[in-house]
Design a protein around this motif. Structure first.
Motif, PDB file in Angstrom:
ATOM      1  N   ASP A   1      65.903 -25.849  -1.097  1.00  0.00           N
ATOM      2  CA  ASP A   1      66.530 -26.146  -2.387  1.00  0.00           C
ATOM      3  C   ASP A   1      66.528 -24.912  -3.298  1.00  0.00           C
ATOM      4  OD1 ASP A   1      67.135 -28.704  -1.768  1.00  0.00           O
ATOM      5  OD2 ASP A   1      65.530 -29.636  -2.919  1.00  0.00           O
ATOM      6  N   LEU A   2      65.417 -24.209  -3.302  1.00  0.00           N
ATOM      7  CA  LEU A   2      65.314 -23.012  -4.144  1.00  0.00           C
ATOM      8  C   LEU A   2      66.345 -21.974  -3.718  1.00  0.00           C
ATOM      9  CD1 LEU A   2      61.459 -22.479  -4.523  1.00  0.00           C
ATOM     10  CD2 LEU A   2      63.082 -23.096  -6.306  1.00  0.00           C
ATOM     11  N   ALA A   3      66.447 -21.794  -2.405  1.00  0.00           N
ATOM     12  CA  ALA A   3      67.398 -20.804  -1.888  1.00  0.00           C
ATOM     13  C   ALA A   3      68.834 -21.244  -2.188  1.00  0.00           C
ATOM     14  CB  ALA A   3      67.196 -20.611  -0.389  1.00  0.00           C
ATOM     15  N   LEU A   4      69.103 -22.537  -2.080  1.00  0.00           N
ATOM     16  CA  LEU A   4      70.445 -23.038  -2.395  1.00  0.00           C
ATOM     17  C   LEU A   4      70.773 -22.861  -3.875  1.00  0.00           C
ATOM     18  CD1 LEU A   4      71.028 -26.344  -0.403  1.00  0.00           C
ATOM     19  CD2 LEU A   4      72.374 -24.245  -0.313  1.00  0.00           C
ATOM     20  N   ALA A   5      69.761 -23.102  -4.707  1.00  0.00           N
ATOM     21  CA  ALA A   5      69.956 -22.923  -6.150  1.00  0.00           C
ATOM     22  C   ALA A   5      70.303 -21.463  -6.450  1.00  0.00           C
ATOM     23  CB  ALA A   5      68.697 -23.350  -6.899  1.00  0.00           C
ATOM     24  N   GLU A   6      69.596 -20.553  -5.762  1.00  0.00           N
ATOM     25  CA  GLU A   6      69.899 -19.118  -5.912  1.00  0.00           C
ATOM     26  C   GLU A   6      71.346 -18.847  -5.493  1.00  0.00           C
ATOM     27  OE1 GLU A   6      68.245 -16.279  -6.667  1.00  0.00           O
ATOM     28  OE2 GLU A   6      66.316 -17.144  -7.203  1.00  0.00           O
ATOM     29  N   ALA A   7      71.736 -19.470  -4.382  1.00  0.00           N
ATOM     30  CA  ALA A   7      73.089 -19.237  -3.856  1.00  0.00           C
ATOM     31  C   ALA A   7      74.144 -19.688  -4.864  1.00  0.00           C
ATOM     32  CB  ALA A   7      73.265 -19.967  -2.529  1.00  0.00           C
ATOM     33  N   LEU A   8      73.901 -20.820  -5.519  1.00  0.00           N
ATOM     34  CA  LEU A   8      74.866 -21.311  -6.515  1.00  0.00           C
ATOM     35  C   LEU A   8      75.011 -20.320  -7.674  1.00  0.00           C
ATOM     36  CD1 LEU A   8      73.907 -25.099  -6.571  1.00  0.00           C
ATOM     37  CD2 LEU A   8      76.053 -24.105  -5.755  1.00  0.00           C
ATOM     38  N   ALA A   9      73.860 -19.800  -8.114  1.00  0.00           N
ATOM     39  CA  ALA A   9      73.903 -18.821  -9.203  1.00  0.00           C
ATOM     40  C   ALA A   9      74.589 -17.542  -8.730  1.00  0.00           C
ATOM     41  CB  ALA A   9      72.492 -18.528  -9.694  1.00  0.00           C
ATOM     42  N   ASP A  10      74.293 -17.132  -7.491  1.00  0.00           N
ATOM     43  CA  ASP A  10      74.928 -15.920  -6.938  1.00  0.00           C
ATOM     44  C   ASP A  10      76.441 -16.092  -6.841  1.00  0.00           C
ATOM     45  OD1 ASP A  10      72.462 -14.722  -6.645  1.00  0.00           O
ATOM     46  OD2 ASP A  10      72.220 -15.311  -4.550  1.00  0.00           O
ATOM     47  N   PHE A  11      76.854 -17.315  -6.524  1.00  0.00           N
ATOM     48  CA  PHE A  11      78.291 -17.578  -6.386  1.00  0.00           C
ATOM     49  C   PHE A  11      79.012 -17.371  -7.724  1.00  0.00           C
ATOM     50  CE2 PHE A  11      82.023 -20.367  -6.243  1.00  0.00           C
ATOM     51  CZ  PHE A  11      82.666 -19.815  -5.141  1.00  0.00           C
ATOM     52  N   ASP A  12      78.378 -17.838  -8.804  1.00  0.00           N
ATOM     53  CA  ASP A  12      78.963 -17.638 -10.129  1.00  0.00           C
ATOM     54  C   ASP A  12      79.112 -16.147 -10.430  1.00  0.00           C
ATOM     55  OD1 ASP A  12      79.296 -20.249 -10.643  1.00  0.00           O
ATOM     56  OD2 ASP A  12      77.732 -20.439 -12.165  1.00  0.00           O
ATOM     57  N   GLU A  13      78.092 -15.392 -10.036  1.00  0.00           N
ATOM     58  CA  GLU A  13      78.153 -13.937 -10.281  1.00  0.00           C
ATOM     59  C   GLU A  13      79.287 -13.315  -9.483  1.00  0.00           C
ATOM     60  OE1 GLU A  13      74.907 -11.365 -10.320  1.00  0.00           O
ATOM     61  OE2 GLU A  13      73.542 -12.797 -11.236  1.00  0.00           O
ATOM     62  N   LEU A  14      79.468 -13.825  -8.268  1.00  0.00           N
ATOM     63  CA  LEU A  14      80.544 -13.307  -7.424  1.00  0.00           C
ATOM     64  C   LEU A  14      81.907 -13.589  -8.068  1.00  0.00           C
ATOM     65  CD1 LEU A  14      81.570 -12.143  -4.706  1.00  0.00           C
ATOM     66  CD2 LEU A  14      81.430 -14.434  -3.766  1.00  0.00           C
ATOM     67  N   GLU A  15      82.059 -14.805  -8.550  1.00  0.00           N
ATOM     68  CA  GLU A  15      83.335 -15.174  -9.179  1.00  0.00           C
ATOM     69  C   GLU A  15      83.609 -14.349 -10.427  1.00  0.00           C
ATOM     70  OE1 GLU A  15      85.047 -19.397  -8.130  1.00  0.00           O
ATOM     71  OE2 GLU A  15      83.530 -19.493  -9.700  1.00  0.00           O
ATOM     72  N   GLY A  16      82.526 -14.018 -11.129  1.00  0.00           N
ATOM     73  CA  GLY A  16      82.711 -13.285 -12.393  1.00  0.00           C
ATOM     74  C   GLY A  16      82.634 -11.778 -12.237  1.00  0.00           C
ATOM     75  N   ALA A  17      82.535 -11.287 -10.986  1.00  0.00           N
ATOM     76  CA  ALA A  17      82.375  -9.837 -10.776  1.00  0.00           C
ATOM     77  C   ALA A  17      83.591  -9.090 -11.310  1.00  0.00           C
ATOM     78  CB  ALA A  17      82.177  -9.548  -9.295  1.00  0.00           C
ATOM     79  N   ARG A  18      83.321  -7.977 -12.013  1.00  0.00           N
ATOM     80  CA  ARG A  18      84.419  -7.276 -12.683  1.00  0.00           C
ATOM     81  C   ARG A  18      85.083  -6.218 -11.790  1.00  0.00           C
ATOM     82  NH1 ARG A  18      81.175  -5.772 -17.956  1.00  0.00           N
ATOM     83  NH2 ARG A  18      79.674  -5.565 -16.291  1.00  0.00           N
ATOM     84  N   ASP A  19      84.283  -5.655 -10.867  1.00  0.00           N
ATOM     85  CA  ASP A  19      84.889  -4.632  -9.996  1.00  0.00           C
ATOM     86  C   ASP A  19      84.401  -4.834  -8.556  1.00  0.00           C
ATOM     87  OD1 ASP A  19      82.295  -3.531  -9.819  1.00  0.00           O
ATOM     88  OD2 ASP A  19      82.647  -2.385 -11.651  1.00  0.00           O
ATOM     89  N   ASP A  20      84.927  -3.993  -7.674  1.00  0.00           N
ATOM     90  CA  ASP A  20      84.617  -4.158  -6.244  1.00  0.00           C
ATOM     91  C   ASP A  20      83.131  -3.974  -5.950  1.00  0.00           C
ATOM     92  OD1 ASP A  20      87.198  -4.732  -5.771  1.00  0.00           O
ATOM     93  OD2 ASP A  20      87.723  -2.790  -4.888  1.00  0.00           O
ATOM     94  N   ALA A  21      82.505  -3.031  -6.676  1.00  0.00           N
ATOM     95  CA  ALA A  21      81.081  -2.774  -6.428  1.00  0.00           C
ATOM     96  C   ALA A  21      80.251  -3.998  -6.809  1.00  0.00           C
ATOM     97  CB  ALA A  21      80.624  -1.558  -7.220  1.00  0.00           C
ATOM     98  N   ASP A  22      80.546  -4.562  -7.989  1.00  0.00           N
ATOM     99  CA  ASP A  22      79.824  -5.769  -8.424  1.00  0.00           C
ATOM    100  C   ASP A  22      80.052  -6.910  -7.433  1.00  0.00           C
ATOM    101  OD1 ASP A  22      78.811  -4.592 -10.585  1.00  0.00           O
ATOM    102  OD2 ASP A  22      79.999  -5.661 -12.093  1.00  0.00           O
TER     103      ASP A  22
END
Lengths: 449, 142
Positions: B44-65
């Motif tokens: 569950d903890l790892a999945l929760a991390e994944a959900l937060a990581d997914f938001d960061e991926l969607e909001g990434a501003r450039d290719d490096a991010d």
């Protein structure tokens, strides 16, 4: 003869227990294995793990998860819970260690000796096991349960010889448990004045506890080979923990298992050492971290996440982590290039080769063609550990076959895929419960060997 | 003389009796449920991390991010899978003889050999998702 066998794995961080019907060894059915829910009443916690902890508060003593919670909430951060019971019970001069006063960081009142605190924790553990066994539908109906505890074969001194001393301590704990009953399980703990009044009466009332001893390596041999037609006659067990890497070997003749003491090797570097290597590798690559404050902050962050970092880098060959807005990466190759790690590997390989040579010689002398190898403990997933136990030894003689850390039977459909992920944590307790009597290192006083 | 206490309704007495009893231990639940709870706890903890990581991926501003966020998301998902005892099947890009029981062929036809396009997932001996495979060679341009 007892109906069921229950084994307690008195671990450094957590205690675990499991039960199996006596005679489970022959005609093994995985469904009959019963890990006990020692923390089944707690919320948001693994129900099978009981925190090995005692906290001496101002007026009460707390146990398990409550002890850790109270220690964390304590305004005096110099006060610590006592956790290292297993280490203490493994020292060569046990009587002297037990007679030592608890440090003031643990007992600011200066009332208790280490022995007292261990007896109190064991009383809590025994009462917890009792409650879990009563709540288990398979065990609740059982009339007689034979008990065992698992201990390292390689602990200093004579493990089997220390059995009597350990049973004495368990005996006192049992006498105290009988006097206190469910009060031991109260989340608020026991008042110190109740303890200081009841504990001195427990020692004279104590009888040696009826409990057998099984070596952890034997327990590993038991869960690895149960139900297998091609179970090996010889098993070498590599247990990489936090502080030491312990290698031990078991040989079997029929159902009788015996340790090969000459194969027992302790290599004094293990998980903690690798943690240090990883942290240093990351620090060296983080050129932006120049000031001591930055380095300390990074080190602290790394150590906090180290379990996840290691698991990921061992499984995937690389790991990424975030720190102060930066994404840092680490690969297994970075670690392998480190000189300290190279030295560690050399020492580890030497220790394993030394032990394996003894096991293969014994197997050869008994005309056995194969030695099985298994890795247990926190390091079992490390690629260098898996590679070493899977390596073909040079020269002729018995071959070596690596066994999986989680046996195939833990994937039985009856567990619906849920035992295997937690098996490594419960393995020793389960193996200890499954092993036939012939595999025991020492028996309870009333049972002739 | 102390007045006789007014008898309380039977229902409220029973309620009181129930309240006196300690709650039924949670340990009485089926073993397999408790094992699942233990196994899911860390996943569950790892999945929760994944959900937060997914938001960061969607909001990434450039290719490096985006690349960093993708690495972290993949890592969290892989960790969640491991905590549930899931293992990956096959090697990305590997060429293997086609076996319909072991591969999901994602192109038309029945080839002799296939190339692994996406690894499968197994738990113990059970295949949950077969490795997805495509043609082992690209068709020559006409």
């Amino acid at each position: 003869m007892s109906d069921w066998t229950l084994c307690i794995d008195f671990g450094t961080a957590f205690s675990k227990a499991a039960a199996a019907p006596t005679g489970a060894w022959s005609g093994f059915d995985p469904q009959t294995v019963r890990p006990l829910m020692l923390s089944g009443h707690e919320q948001q916690t693994n129900p099978f793990l009981l925190d090995s902890a005692v906290f001496v508060d101002d007026a009460r003593i707390l146990f398990g998860r409550a002890a850790l919670g109270q220690a964390a909430a304590s305004s005096d951060k110099r006060r610590l819970p006592l956790r290292s019971f297993k280490t203490l019970l493994s020292v060569s001069d046990l009587d002297r260690a037990l007679a030592t006063n608890a440090p003031t960081s643990v007992d600011p009142h200066r009332i208790f000796q280490m022995r007292d605190l261990i007896v109190l924790y064991l009383a809590f553990l025994l009462q917890t096991v009792e409650r879990a066994a009563k709540a288990d539908p398979a065990l609740a109906r059982v009339k007689e349960i034979r008990r065992r505890y698992a201990a390292p074969a390689w602990r200093s001194g004579d493990s089997a010889g220390m059995h009597t001393a350990v049973l004495g301590i368990f005996g006192e704990a049992e006498a105290f448990r009988a006097a206190m009953g469910d009060r031991l399980l109260a989340p608020e703990g026991l008042p110190i004045d109740v303890i200081t009044s009841a504990l001195p009466k427990a020692a004279p009332a104590a009888k040696p506890y009826e409990m057998d001893l099984i070596f952890e390596a034997t327990a590993a041999a038991s869960y690895t080979s149960i139900g297998l037609e091609d179970a090996g006659s010889h098993l070498i067990v590599v247990d990489m923990g936090a502080g030491t890497t312990d290698i031990a070997a078991i040989a079997r003749a029929g159902q009788t298992a015996f340790e090969l003491p000459e194969a027992r090797v302790t290599f004094k570097q293990a998980g903690d050492f690798i943690d240090g290597v990883i942290a240093n590798v990351v620090l060296d690559s983080a050129k932006w971290a120049r000031s001591p404050e930055q380095k300390t902050a990074l080190w602290t962050a790394l150590m906090r996440q180290m379990r996840d970092i290691k698991e990921t880098v061992f499984a995937d060959g690389r790991a990424a982590l975030r720190h102060e807005g930066r994404t840092l990466s680490l690969s297994m190759r970075d670690i392998e290039r480190d000189n300290d790690f190279k030295e560690f590997i050399k020492g580890f390989e030497r220790a394993y080769a030394q032990s394996l040579a003894v096991v293969r010689d014994d197997a050869k002398a008994r005309g056995r063609p194969e030695v099985h190898a298994i890795a247990v403990g926190g390091g079992a997933a490390a690629p260098f550990v898996r590679a070493l136990i899977a390596a073909k030894p040079k020269g002729g003689g018995p071959r070596v076959a690596a066994r999986p850390a989680t046996p195939d039977w833990a994937h039985a459909p009856s567990f619906q895929g849920n035992l295997a992920p937690v098996f490594p944590q419960l393995a020793i307790a389960i193996g200890g419960a499954l092993a036939p009597d012939d595999m025991l290192a020492a028996r309870a006083p009333s049972i002739p060997a | 003389m102390v007045a006789a206490a007014k008898p309380k309704p039977a229902r409220s007495k029973a309620k009181k009796e129930r309240a006196k009893k300690p709650a039924a231990p949670k340990a009485a639940r089926p073993l397999v449920d408790a094992l699942a709870e233990a196994a899911w706890l860390e996943a569950d903890l790892a999945l929760a991390e994944a959900l937060a990581d997914f938001d960061e991926l969607e909001g990434a501003r450039d290719d490096a991010d985006k690349a960093h966020a993708m690495v972290l998301l993949a890592q969290s998902l892989a960790r969640a899978g491991r905590k549930r005892g899931l293992a990956r099947l096959g090697i990305l890009g590997a060429t293997e003889p086609y076996d319909p029981s072991r591969h999901e062929y994602i192109a038309p036809g029945k080839p002799k050999t296939v190339r692994i396009k996406a690894r499968g997932v197994a738990r113990g001996g059970e295949i949950l998702v077969k490795p997805r495979a495509g043609p082992s060679r690209r068709k020559k341009a006409l």
